[in-house]
Design a protein around this motif. Structure first.
Motif, PDB file in Angstrom:
ATOM      1  N   PRO A   1     107.430  27.507  28.642  1.00  0.00           N
ATOM      2  CA  PRO A   1     107.093  28.936  28.797  1.00  0.00           C
ATOM      3  C   PRO A   1     106.105  29.251  28.010  1.00  0.00           C
ATOM      4  O   PRO A   1     105.683  28.315  26.869  1.00  0.00           O
TER       5      PRO A   1
ATOM      6  N   GLY B   1     100.098  25.688  22.753  1.00  0.00           N
ATOM      7  CA  GLY B   1      99.318  25.061  23.902  1.00  0.00           C
ATOM      8  C   GLY B   1      99.344  23.489  23.513  1.00  0.00           C
ATOM      9  O   GLY B   1      99.221  22.831  24.716  1.00  0.00           O
TER      10      GLY B   1
ATOM     11  N   THR C   1     100.148  28.096  35.088  1.00  0.00           N
ATOM     12  CA  THR C   1     100.133  29.671  35.442  1.00  0.00           C
ATOM     13  C   THR C   1      99.557  30.099  33.961  1.00  0.00           C
ATOM     14  O   THR C   1     100.044  30.185  33.018  1.00  0.00           O
TER      15      THR C   1
ATOM     16  N   LEU D   1      95.550  30.964  38.159  1.00  0.00           N
ATOM     17  CA  LEU D   1      94.818  31.338  37.102  1.00  0.00           C
ATOM     18  C   LEU D   1      94.419  32.920  37.176  1.00  0.00           C
ATOM     19  O   LEU D   1      94.862  33.431  38.152  1.00  0.00           O
TER      20      LEU D   1
ATOM     21  N   GLY E   1      91.840  36.542  37.309  1.00  0.00           N
ATOM     22  CA  GLY E   1      91.145  37.335  38.377  1.00  0.00           C
ATOM     23  C   GLY E   1      90.594  38.209  37.873  1.00  0.00           C
ATOM     24  O   GLY E   1      90.593  38.789  36.812  1.00  0.00           O
TER      25      GLY E   1
ATOM     26  N   LEU F   1      90.909  35.393  43.200  1.00  0.00           N
ATOM     27  CA  LEU F   1      92.250  35.563  43.481  1.00  0.00           C
ATOM     28  C   LEU F   1      92.819  36.276  44.409  1.00  0.00           C
ATOM     29  O   LEU F   1      93.408  35.783  45.562  1.00  0.00           O
TER      30      LEU F   1
ATOM     31  N   PHE G   1     100.719  32.061  48.038  1.00  0.00           N
ATOM     32  CA  PHE G   1      99.844  32.718  46.949  1.00  0.00           C
ATOM     33  C   PHE G   1      99.259  31.550  46.046  1.00  0.00           C
ATOM     34  O   PHE G   1      99.731  30.868  45.674  1.00  0.00           O
TER      35      PHE G   1
HETATM   36  P1  NAD Z   1      96.867  31.077  28.475  1.00  0.00           P
HETATM   37  O1  NAD Z   1      95.988  30.425  29.492  1.00  0.00           O
HETATM   38  O2  NAD Z   1      96.634  31.650  27.270  1.00  0.00           O
HETATM   39  O3  NAD Z   1      98.365  30.387  28.340  1.00  0.00           O
HETATM   40  C1  NAD Z   1      99.100  29.856  29.493  1.00  0.00           C
HETATM   41  C2  NAD Z   1      99.859  28.760  28.992  1.00  0.00           C
HETATM   42  O4  NAD Z   1      99.281  27.548  28.941  1.00  0.00           O
HETATM   43  C3  NAD Z   1     100.754  29.027  27.879  1.00  0.00           C
HETATM   44  O5  NAD Z   1     102.016  28.390  28.099  1.00  0.00           O
HETATM   45  C4  NAD Z   1      99.936  28.086  26.663  1.00  0.00           C
HETATM   46  O6  NAD Z   1     100.878  27.847  25.670  1.00  0.00           O
HETATM   47  C5  NAD Z   1      99.405  27.276  27.596  1.00  0.00           C
HETATM   48  N1  NAD Z   1      98.495  26.391  26.915  1.00  0.00           N
HETATM   49  C6  NAD Z   1      97.401  26.668  26.196  1.00  0.00           C
HETATM   50  N2  NAD Z   1      96.502  25.667  25.968  1.00  0.00           N
HETATM   51  C7  NAD Z   1      96.934  24.859  26.536  1.00  0.00           C
HETATM   52  C8  NAD Z   1      96.431  23.481  26.848  1.00  0.00           C
HETATM   53  N3  NAD Z   1      95.473  22.839  26.112  1.00  0.00           N
HETATM   54  N4  NAD Z   1      97.081  22.270  27.598  1.00  0.00           N
HETATM   55  C9  NAD Z   1      98.329  22.878  27.964  1.00  0.00           C
HETATM   56  N5  NAD Z   1      99.075  24.072  27.943  1.00  0.00           N
HETATM   57  C10 NAD Z   1      98.348  25.013  27.200  1.00  0.00           C
HETATM   58  O7  NAD Z   1      97.359  32.404  29.623  1.00  0.00           O
HETATM   59  P2  NAD Z   1      98.394  33.665  29.094  1.00  0.00           P
HETATM   60  O8  NAD Z   1      97.628  34.575  27.989  1.00  0.00           O
HETATM   61  O9  NAD Z   1      99.459  33.204  28.577  1.00  0.00           O
HETATM   62  O10 NAD Z   1      98.582  34.405  30.710  1.00  0.00           O
HETATM   63  C11 NAD Z   1      97.482  35.416  30.877  1.00  0.00           C
HETATM   64  C12 NAD Z   1      96.503  34.500  32.045  1.00  0.00           C
HETATM   65  O11 NAD Z   1      97.453  34.031  33.175  1.00  0.00           O
HETATM   66  C13 NAD Z   1      95.590  35.500  32.684  1.00  0.00           C
HETATM   67  O12 NAD Z   1      94.370  34.999  32.886  1.00  0.00           O
HETATM   68  C14 NAD Z   1      96.339  35.584  34.052  1.00  0.00           C
HETATM   69  O13 NAD Z   1      95.497  36.278  35.071  1.00  0.00           O
HETATM   70  C15 NAD Z   1      96.988  34.358  34.359  1.00  0.00           C
HETATM   71  N6  NAD Z   1      97.942  34.497  35.393  1.00  0.00           N
HETATM   72  C16 NAD Z   1      97.693  34.056  36.502  1.00  0.00           C
HETATM   73  C17 NAD Z   1      98.694  33.883  37.440  1.00  0.00           C
HETATM   74  C18 NAD Z   1      98.562  33.550  38.847  1.00  0.00           C
HETATM   75  O14 NAD Z   1      99.500  33.349  39.559  1.00  0.00           O
HETATM   76  N7  NAD Z   1      97.493  33.407  39.364  1.00  0.00           N
HETATM   77  C19 NAD Z   1     100.073  34.726  37.407  1.00  0.00           C
HETATM   78  C20 NAD Z   1     100.077  35.096  35.829  1.00  0.00           C
HETATM   79  C21 NAD Z   1      99.134  35.099  35.057  1.00  0.00           C
END
Ligand code: NAD
Length: 484
Positions: free
Chosen positions: A177, A209, A227, A251, A253, A409, A447
């Motif tokens: 998560p 991350g 996601t 990702l 949008g 998106l 989706f």
């Molecule tokens: P984020 O990219 O900061 O983090 C997402 C996840 O990736 C977290 O669990 C984080 O710990 C992990 N992570 C970070 N660096 C990593 C690495 N190098 N390797 C592997 N895992 C890593 O995103 P966020 O701030 O948690 O969420 C917001 C973003 O998510 C927004 O850009 C939003 O648009 C996107 N989002 C997309 C969808 C979709 O279905 N397209 C749905 C919800 C959110």
């Protein structure tokens, strides 16, 4: 009552802890108070999850699809029976109003488990007849150990949307998560076990991350579904490519929502509200560039302001509240900076714009008008309650501008002209398009994004192809003809 998990991780059918891992503090966004303290996974925890998942996968894949489906459908029933308890956890984790979480989070996870549980028994390969009686059959096989990595806006839904098709196809999952919202996935892991999933089929490891990055590069992992933001997506996709792994990338949008003069005003305003302020604007598919045709602009802005004045901002646990805080202090700062950029670059603030004078991470629903394409708030994903309203005159003009973004998106159009609605939908460069509504994502429909917004699709029958592959078996019915 706040959920206090027994330990940070859930591996091999039970809670697991290693207090040597970096601390993760879980904060309630409505107050900023610490509601749980967890630890990021250490290498030992990651190793335990990988070996448990690997050991569980063969037996899980060997079961009939009907058996696997039964487990998923039981999990869906348990989630529905405990919807309120799970919604409270989601509200504490994310700050989203209980009014939302009771209808959109655990229940949408249950929908996915029920849908893919129903499909599991009907997953098959193909028979292909060839000349001379030869034929090919294909065997649909699981990929193996799948890693799911979640964002913080829909933690329960994301865990279920990834686990449901993965498990239906005979894969096992290690889910990481977001470090901001780590609680609900642990409950999902408990529920899978209660529903009859063998130990190791659904594991949860917590972490920042780096934990995700370690999982992605492990050779035992066959598939990664992320996601998250485009920046993270780039890194995860590249790391997965190095091991030639399957990926799904959900990702960010900056989606367009077009309102033509002939639109039903009330519906268009509702669509714009849903597409910008539900979950305090923290939805990837939000239509944050609202293009409004000049003839309807004044009426649209006036009605929007009237409707926004009715938003009930406050304690997310109050059933009457429909607008909560953003998810973290960090997100509050990011969004506040964007609001300042909007003002500095000359957008006209017509609603909100301020942080609320109360504990927690509260921002007013914010609307800028007279936004132009080059402004930062019209180009970058804000991921908060900020709507940009842009003017337009003609359909051709607005389509060019709507598509002039690296993201792809979602997109939406409000019009009463049937031909135009379908023409515009066909012209959008986006994975999901809406005609006269916005932001609905039923499990039956694919989706996902195009361009920088992603790779692959979640939900619908299409997700099956992203969690399985087909082995080709050529069967000869004739003698083998060799040249010498
Ligand atoms: P984020 O990219 O900061 O983090 C997402 C996840 O990736 C977290 O669990 C984080 O710990 C992990 N992570 C970070 N660096 C990593 C690495 N190098 N390797 C592997 N895992 C890593 O995103 P966020 O701030 O948690 O969420 C917001 C973003 O998510 C927004 O850009 C939003 O648009 C996107 N989002 C997309 C969808 C979709 O279905 N397209 C749905 C919800 C959110």
């Amino acid at each position: 009552m706040k959920f206090q998990p027994n330990a940070s991780h859930f591996i091999d059918g039970e809670y697991a802890e290693d207090a040597a891992g970096a601390p993760i503090e879980v904060l309630y966004p409505a107050t900023g108070e610490v509601i749980a303290r967890l630890h990021s996974a250490t290498p030992a925890v990651i190793e335990k999850a990988l070996s448990s998942a690997r050991a569980a996968q063969r037996d899980w894949a060997a079961r009939t699809g009907t058996e696997r489906g039964r487990v998923l459908r039981r999990a869906a029933d348990i989630i529905r029976a405990r919807n309120f308890e799970l919604s409270v956890i989601e509200t504490h984790d994310t700050g989203k109003p209980i009014q939302e979480t009771t209808v959109a989070d655990a229940s949408s996870g249950a929908d996915a488990l029920e849908y893919f549980g129903g499909l599991a028994g009907s997953l098959t390969g193909e028979h292909i007849q060839l000349a001379g009686g030869d034929f090919v059959y294909t065997i649909r096989e699981a990929l193996g150990v799948c890693v799911g990595i979640g964002a913080w806006n829909y933690p329960t839904q994301i865990a279920c949307w990834k686990a449901a098709p993965a498990l239906a196809c005979g894969n096992v999952m290690i889910f990481k998560p977001s470090e901001t919202t780590p609680l609900s996935a642990l409950k999902m892991a408990e529920i899978f076990v209660e529903a009859g999933a063998p130990k190791g089929v659904f594991n949860v490891v917590q972490g920042y991350g780096g934990v995700g990055a370690t999982l992605v590069t492990d050779p035992r992992v066959a598939k990664v579904s992320l996601t998250g933001s485009v920046n993270t997506g780039r890194k995860v996709y590249a790391a997965a490519a190095d091991g030639m792994k399957h990926v799904t990338m959900e990702l960010g949008g900056k989606s367009p929502l077009i309102v033509f003069d002939d639109a039903d005003l009330e519906n268009a305003v509702s669509g714009a509200i849903l597409g910008n302020f539900y979950s305090s604007g923290q939805i990837c598919s939000n239509g944050t560039r609202v293009f409004v045709q000049k003839g309807i602009k004044d009426a649209f802005l006036q009605r929007l302001s009237e409707r926004l004045a009715l938003a009930r901002i406050g304690d997310p646990m109050d059933a009457l509240v429909n607008f909560g805080p953003v998810a973290s202090a960090q997100q509050l700062e990011i969004v506040t900076n964007y609001i300042a950029r909007g003002k500095a670059e000359g957008a006209r603030l017509v609603h909100g714009g301020d942080q609320l004078d109360r504990p927690g991470y509260y921002l007013q629903p914010t609307v800028f008008a007279d936004v132009t394409d080059g402004m930062t708030i019209a180009r970058e994903e804000i991921f908060g309650p900020v709507m940009s309203v842009l003017d337009f005159e003609s359909e051709d003009e607005v389509m060019t501008r709507a598509n002039a973004t690296g993201f792809g998106l979602a997109a939406g159009v409000f019009t009463r002209d049937l031909s135009r609605a379908h023409r515009v939908a066909a012209g959008f460069e986006a994975g999901t398009c809406y005609i006269n509504t916005y932001n609905l994502s039923p499990v039956e429909a694919p989706f996902g994004g195009t361009k920088m917004s992603g790779v692959g699709r979640e939900n619908s029958k299409l997700a099956i192809s992203h969690y399985s592959e087909q082995k080709t078996v050529y069967v000869a019915m004739n003698d083998v003809q060799a040249p010498y």
